[in-house]
Design a protein around this motif. Structure first.
Motif, PDB file in Angstrom:
ATOM      1  N   GLU A  67       0.817  -1.205   0.000  1.00 24.83           N
ATOM      2  CA  GLU A  67       0.000   0.000   0.000  1.00 24.83           C
ATOM      3  C   GLU A  67       0.857   1.264   0.000  1.00 24.83           C
ATOM      4  N   SER A  68       2.176   1.115   0.031  1.00 29.01           N
ATOM      5  CA  SER A  68       3.029   2.282   0.200  1.00 29.01           C
ATOM      6  C   SER A  68       3.605   2.816  -1.111  1.00 29.01           C
ATOM      7  N   ASN A  69       3.225   2.205  -2.240  1.00 32.80           N
ATOM      8  CA  ASN A  69       3.702   2.704  -3.527  1.00 32.80           C
ATOM      9  C   ASN A  69       2.744   3.800  -3.999  1.00 32.80           C
ATOM     10  N   TRP A  70       2.946   4.986  -3.476  1.00 33.68           N
ATOM     11  CA  TRP A  70       2.001   6.081  -3.708  1.00 33.68           C
ATOM     12  C   TRP A  70       1.967   6.493  -5.177  1.00 33.68           C
ATOM     13  N   VAL A  71       3.089   6.405  -5.849  1.00 26.84           N
ATOM     14  CA  VAL A  71       3.113   6.767  -7.265  1.00 26.84           C
ATOM     15  C   VAL A  71       2.244   5.801  -8.062  1.00 26.84           C
ATOM     16  N   ALA A  72       2.307   4.513  -7.741  1.00 24.14           N
ATOM     17  CA  ALA A  72       1.492   3.526  -8.456  1.00 24.14           C
ATOM     18  C   ALA A  72       0.003   3.779  -8.219  1.00 24.14           C
ATOM     19  N   ILE A  73      -0.361   4.135  -6.996  1.00 25.26           N
ATOM     20  CA  ILE A  73      -1.760   4.451  -6.704  1.00 25.26           C
ATOM     21  C   ILE A  73      -2.193   5.677  -7.504  1.00 25.26           C
ATOM     22  N   ALA A  74      -1.352   6.708  -7.507  1.00 24.93           N
ATOM     23  CA  ALA A  74      -1.681   7.934  -8.240  1.00 24.93           C
ATOM     24  C   ALA A  74      -1.822   7.661  -9.730  1.00 24.93           C
ATOM     25  N   GLU A  75      -0.881   6.890 -10.277  1.00 28.16           N
ATOM     26  CA  GLU A  75      -0.954   6.575 -11.709  1.00 28.16           C
ATOM     27  C   GLU A  75      -2.169   5.711 -12.023  1.00 28.16           C
ATOM     28  N   GLY A  76      -2.506   4.789 -11.127  1.00 28.38           N
ATOM     29  CA  GLY A  76      -3.686   3.957 -11.323  1.00 28.38           C
ATOM     30  C   GLY A  76      -4.963   4.776 -11.333  1.00 28.38           C
ATOM     31  N   LEU A  77      -5.053   5.741 -10.425  1.00 35.35           N
ATOM     32  CA  LEU A  77      -6.227   6.617 -10.409  1.00 35.35           C
ATOM     33  C   LEU A  77      -6.274   7.509 -11.640  1.00 35.35           C
ATOM     34  N   LEU A  78      -5.124   8.001 -12.028  1.00 35.27           N
ATOM     35  CA  LEU A  78      -5.069   8.868 -13.204  1.00 35.27           C
ATOM     36  C   LEU A  78      -5.567   8.118 -14.440  1.00 35.27           C
ATOM     37  N   ALA A  79      -5.085   6.906 -14.639  1.00 27.93           N
ATOM     38  CA  ALA A  79      -5.490   6.113 -15.807  1.00 27.93           C
ATOM     39  C   ALA A  79      -6.983   5.818 -15.802  1.00 27.93           C
ATOM     40  N   ARG A  80      -7.547   5.599 -14.611  1.00 28.73           N
ATOM     41  CA  ARG A  80      -8.958   5.248 -14.508  1.00 28.73           C
ATOM     42  C   ARG A  80      -9.892   6.455 -14.575  1.00 28.73           C
ATOM     43  N   ASN A  81      -9.350   7.655 -14.452  1.00 29.75           N
ATOM     44  CA  ASN A  81     -10.215   8.834 -14.354  1.00 29.75           C
ATOM     45  C   ASN A  81     -10.083   9.820 -15.501  1.00 29.75           C
ATOM     46  N   LEU A  82      -9.146   9.611 -16.411  1.00 32.61           N
ATOM     47  CA  LEU A  82      -8.985  10.575 -17.500  1.00 32.61           C
ATOM     48  C   LEU A  82     -10.248  10.691 -18.348  1.00 32.61           C
ATOM     49  N   ASP A  83     -10.982   9.591 -18.515  1.00 30.68           N
ATOM     50  CA  ASP A  83     -12.233   9.655 -19.269  1.00 30.68           C
ATOM     51  C   ASP A  83     -13.324  10.385 -18.491  1.00 30.68           C
ATOM     52  N   HIS A  84     -13.233  10.338 -17.146  1.00 26.00           N
ATOM     53  CA  HIS A  84     -14.230  11.011 -16.309  1.00 26.00           C
ATOM     54  C   HIS A  84     -13.899  12.483 -16.109  1.00 26.00           C
ATOM     55  N   LEU A  85     -12.616  12.833 -16.258  1.00 25.06           N
ATOM     56  CA  LEU A  85     -12.151  14.210 -16.088  1.00 25.06           C
ATOM     57  C   LEU A  85     -11.436  14.605 -17.376  1.00 25.06           C
ATOM     58  N   PRO A  86     -12.182  14.841 -18.437  1.00 24.71           N
ATOM     59  CA  PRO A  86     -11.604  14.950 -19.784  1.00 24.71           C
ATOM     60  C   PRO A  86     -10.721  16.165 -20.017  1.00 24.71           C
ATOM     61  N   ASP A  87     -10.669  17.129 -19.081  1.00 31.24           N
ATOM     62  CA  ASP A  87      -9.806  18.289 -19.319  1.00 31.24           C
ATOM     63  C   ASP A  87      -8.331  17.949 -19.174  1.00 31.24           C
ATOM     64  N   GLN A  88      -8.023  16.736 -18.675  1.00 33.22           N
ATOM     65  CA  GLN A  88      -6.645  16.236 -18.594  1.00 33.22           C
ATOM     66  C   GLN A  88      -5.803  16.931 -17.522  1.00 33.22           C
ATOM     67  N   ASN A  89      -6.389  17.836 -16.760  1.00 35.25           N
ATOM     68  CA  ASN A  89      -5.693  18.459 -15.634  1.00 35.25           C
ATOM     69  C   ASN A  89      -6.281  17.862 -14.366  1.00 35.25           C
ATOM     70  N   VAL A  90      -5.535  16.968 -13.728  1.00 37.53           N
ATOM     71  CA  VAL A  90      -6.099  16.143 -12.662  1.00 37.53           C
ATOM     72  C   VAL A  90      -5.215  16.188 -11.423  1.00 37.53           C
ATOM     73  N   GLY A  91      -5.842  16.402 -10.280  1.00 36.41           N
ATOM     74  CA  GLY A  91      -5.148  16.291  -9.013  1.00 36.41           C
ATOM     75  C   GLY A  91      -5.472  14.952  -8.368  1.00 36.41           C
ATOM     76  N   ILE A  92      -4.479  14.352  -7.723  1.00 33.13           N
ATOM     77  CA  ILE A  92      -4.679  13.095  -7.002  1.00 33.13           C
ATOM     78  C   ILE A  92      -4.476  13.365  -5.512  1.00 33.13           C
ATOM     79  N   TYR A  93      -5.518  13.179  -4.739  1.00 33.66           N
ATOM     80  CA  TYR A  93      -5.465  13.351  -3.289  1.00 33.66           C
ATOM     81  C   TYR A  93      -5.268  11.981  -2.646  1.00 33.66           C
ATOM     82  N   ILE A  94      -4.214  11.837  -1.833  1.00 30.39           N
ATOM     83  CA  ILE A  94      -3.939  10.574  -1.129  1.00 30.39           C
ATOM     84  C   ILE A  94      -3.948  10.854   0.369  1.00 30.39           C
ATOM     85  N   HIS A  95      -4.707  10.058   1.093  1.00 28.37           N
ATOM     86  CA  HIS A  95      -4.961  10.296   2.519  1.00 28.37           C
ATOM     87  C   HIS A  95      -4.748   8.986   3.285  1.00 28.37           C
ATOM     88  N   VAL A  96      -3.879   9.018   4.275  1.00 28.90           N
ATOM     89  CA  VAL A  96      -3.640   7.835   5.103  1.00 28.90           C
ATOM     90  C   VAL A  96      -3.912   8.208   6.552  1.00 28.90           C
TER      91      VAL A  96
END
Length: 289
Positions: A67-96
């Motif tokens: 669970e500590s590979n934060w870059v992989a989580i961010a990239e995974g969310l980015l890949a899954r959300n680009l179609d939902h956030l089509p402007d391509q400017n996306v922030g990834i919020y990570i909270h532990v």
């Protein structure tokens, strides 16, 4: 419907549920990061991950390796959300957070699994480093009334929120903070830079301010280009108000020029030439960290 991450699973944000007994909810007992991305590319993902791990270590939260590979989580969310956030400017919020306990008790519980939550959201486009197009910020100053461990990116943000809300309620962009000795520390959600006597100056890192990732990128970009001298030293409130230029940096603002402090013009009251040059440098180097 955007996709979120919760404890190892990607799922629709509306289905991500966290216990009301979670210490993040009850105590603000956690660490967070916000990683910006543009056109599908994260900005300084590794630096955000390193700061996340430092913060977790500071407050004694141990997260499982997978669970500590934060870059992989961010990239995974980015890949899954680009179609939902089509402007391509996306922030990834990570909270532990430290996790959910069976009771409300101030001391750290034993055997509780941390809660790892992340989601994606739209952010403003990357600013154009052109002083003729940039909109200067109006800010105010206040004595810093937050806690004394501001170097930790804690989810306990009430102190920051109250300072920011005071400026927001007055129609001002930000609140720049100073300590009891009259030394500038940071702003409520930003780091501070100033041009003073031909030098670029920013407060040194200590427990009074967050080690901002955009701050780090900008400092290294300026030093790499070698056009301007940059010094990390204390700045008095008087010096800040008399500076030729003032800028604020954060993941959402990137490098934002300030043109008014406490209803007084900064320099000649317009966005400065030094800002334009260092903003160009920042944009040149921001994906290389």
């Amino acid at each position: 419907m955007t996709i979120a991450y919760l404890n190892g699973e990607f799922k629709p944000l509306e289905q991500a549920q966290i216990s009301p007994m979670d210490r993040g909810f009850l105590f603000g007992d956690g660490i967070y990061e916000v990683v910006p991305s543009y056109a599908g590319k994260l900005v300084a993902g590794n630096l955000h991950a390193q700061r996340m791990n430092r913060g977790l270590s500071e407050i004694g939260i141990k997260v499982l390796a997978e669970e500590s590979n934060w870059v992989a989580i961010a990239e995974g969310l980015l890949a899954r959300n680009l179609d939902h956030l089509p402007d391509q400017n996306v922030g990834i919020y990570i909270h532990v957070s430290r996790g959910a306990d069976t009771k409300r008790f101030h001391a750290f519980p034993e055997g509780v699994k941390p809660t790892v939550f992340a989601f994606a959201f739209s952010i403003a486009p990357s600013a154009v480093p052109d002083r003729t197009q940039a909109k200067g910020l109006h800010v105010q100053t206040q004595e810093d009334l937050r806690w004394r461990r501001c170097h930790i990116k804690s989810t306990s943000l009430l102190g920051n929120v109250m300072h920011f809300q005071d400026s927001f309620g007055k129609g001002i962009n930000e609140t720049v903070l100073y300590n009891q000795d009259g030394m500038v520390t940071e702003a409520s959600v930003s780091n501070v830079f100033a041009v003073i006597d031909g030098e670029i100056v920013t407060p040194p890192l200590d427990n009074q301010l967050l080690p901002g990732i955009t701050r780090h990128i900008l400092i290294n970009s300026i030093r790499k280009d070698g056009q301007y001298q940059l010094v990390e030293r204390q700045i008095t409130l008087e010096e800040l108000k008399g500076a030729d230029e003032v800028w604020l940096t954060s993941s959402s603002k990137e490098v934002a020029p300030v043109v008014m402090i406490d209803n007084q013009a900064v320099g000649n009251g317009v966005v400065g030439e030094v800002w334009e040059q260092v903003a160009k440098s920042y944009h040149t180097h921001k994906f290389s960290f």
